[in-house]
Design a protein around this motif. Structure first.
Motif, PDB file in Angstrom:
ATOM      1  N   THR A  33     -10.672 -30.415  19.619  1.00 39.97           N
ATOM      2  CA  THR A  33     -10.865 -31.103  20.896  1.00 39.97           C
ATOM      3  C   THR A  33     -11.279 -30.081  21.942  1.00 39.97           C
ATOM      4  OG1 THR A  33      -8.529 -30.841  21.496  1.00 39.97           O
ATOM      5  CG2 THR A  33      -9.136 -32.868  20.363  1.00 39.97           C
ATOM      6  N   ASP A  34     -12.095 -30.531  22.869  1.00 37.72           N
ATOM      7  CA  ASP A  34     -12.507 -29.665  23.964  1.00 37.72           C
ATOM      8  C   ASP A  34     -12.118 -30.345  25.276  1.00 37.72           C
ATOM      9  OD1 ASP A  34     -14.298 -31.740  24.147  1.00 37.72           O
ATOM     10  OD2 ASP A  34     -16.074 -30.542  23.721  1.00 37.72           O
ATOM     11  N   GLU A  35     -12.464 -29.712  26.377  1.00 32.70           N
ATOM     12  CA  GLU A  35     -12.094 -30.260  27.682  1.00 32.70           C
ATOM     13  C   GLU A  35     -12.703 -31.648  27.903  1.00 32.70           C
ATOM     14  OE1 GLU A  35     -12.209 -29.123  32.417  1.00 32.70           O
ATOM     15  OE2 GLU A  35     -12.771 -27.624  30.930  1.00 32.70           O
ATOM     16  N   ALA A  36     -13.942 -31.849  27.434  1.00 35.93           N
ATOM     17  CA  ALA A  36     -14.603 -33.147  27.602  1.00 35.93           C
ATOM     18  C   ALA A  36     -13.824 -34.252  26.889  1.00 35.93           C
ATOM     19  CB  ALA A  36     -16.033 -33.086  27.074  1.00 35.93           C
ATOM     20  N   TRP A  38     -10.579 -34.421  26.426  1.00 41.53           N
ATOM     21  CA  TRP A  38      -9.380 -34.755  27.202  1.00 41.53           C
ATOM     22  C   TRP A  38      -9.728 -35.466  28.499  1.00 41.53           C
ATOM     23  CZ3 TRP A  38      -5.261 -35.080  24.551  1.00 41.53           C
ATOM     24  CH2 TRP A  38      -5.096 -34.282  23.430  1.00 41.53           C
ATOM     25  N   LEU A  39     -10.911 -35.207  29.052  1.00 40.34           N
ATOM     26  CA  LEU A  39     -11.318 -35.910  30.261  1.00 40.34           C
ATOM     27  C   LEU A  39     -11.646 -37.377  29.982  1.00 40.34           C
ATOM     28  CD1 LEU A  39     -13.535 -33.177  31.958  1.00 40.34           C
ATOM     29  CD2 LEU A  39     -11.250 -33.958  32.664  1.00 40.34           C
ATOM     30  N   ARG A  40     -12.010 -37.690  28.736  1.00 34.12           N
ATOM     31  CA  ARG A  40     -12.333 -39.075  28.369  1.00 34.12           C
ATOM     32  C   ARG A  40     -11.105 -39.882  27.944  1.00 34.12           C
ATOM     33  NH1 ARG A  40     -16.242 -36.333  25.354  1.00 34.12           N
ATOM     34  NH2 ARG A  40     -15.098 -36.819  23.461  1.00 34.12           N
ATOM     35  N   THR A  41      -9.976 -39.238  27.785  1.00 38.10           N
ATOM     36  CA  THR A  41      -8.803 -39.946  27.287  1.00 38.10           C
ATOM     37  C   THR A  41      -8.125 -40.724  28.405  1.00 38.10           C
ATOM     38  OG1 THR A  41      -7.337 -38.071  27.684  1.00 38.10           O
ATOM     39  CG2 THR A  41      -8.357 -38.221  25.512  1.00 38.10           C
TER      40      THR A  41
END
Length: 94
Positions: A33-36, A38-41
């Motif tokens: 997982t990357d930052e993107a 986690w931003l979509r969760t």
């Protein structure tokens, strides 16, 4: 804790961070997982615990919800939750 779980836990606790990372990298079920990501969760709230109660409902009401199939008690609860939201001013009446 049963012996199997304890031995599995002991095995995991004995691994180095590097070994855990290496195993995760080759595990097809362990997607990176990357930052993107986690931003979509979105956060999923645990539903409030339900309380067992005994309630007397008109036969017509129970039959109406039961005719819709399994989960009739959950549907009755959803209707009552919506009513509470409206009465508390948290929801528009549709």
């Amino acid at each position: 804790m049963n012996r199997k779980l304890k031995s599995d836990l002991d095995g995991v606790l004995s691994l180095s961070e590097e070994e855990i990372a290496r195993r995760a990298a080759v595990d097809p079920d362990a997607l990176p997982t990357d930052e993107a990501f986690w931003l979509r969760t979105t956060r999923v709230e645990q539903p409030l615990r339900k309380q067992n109660v005994s309630i007397r409902l008109n036969r017509k009401v129970v039959e109406f919800f039961k005719k819709q199939g399994p989960g009739y008690q959950t549907r009755i609860n959803a209707v009552l939750e919506r009513y509470v939201e409206i009465k508390e001013g948290r929801g528009e009446c549709r």
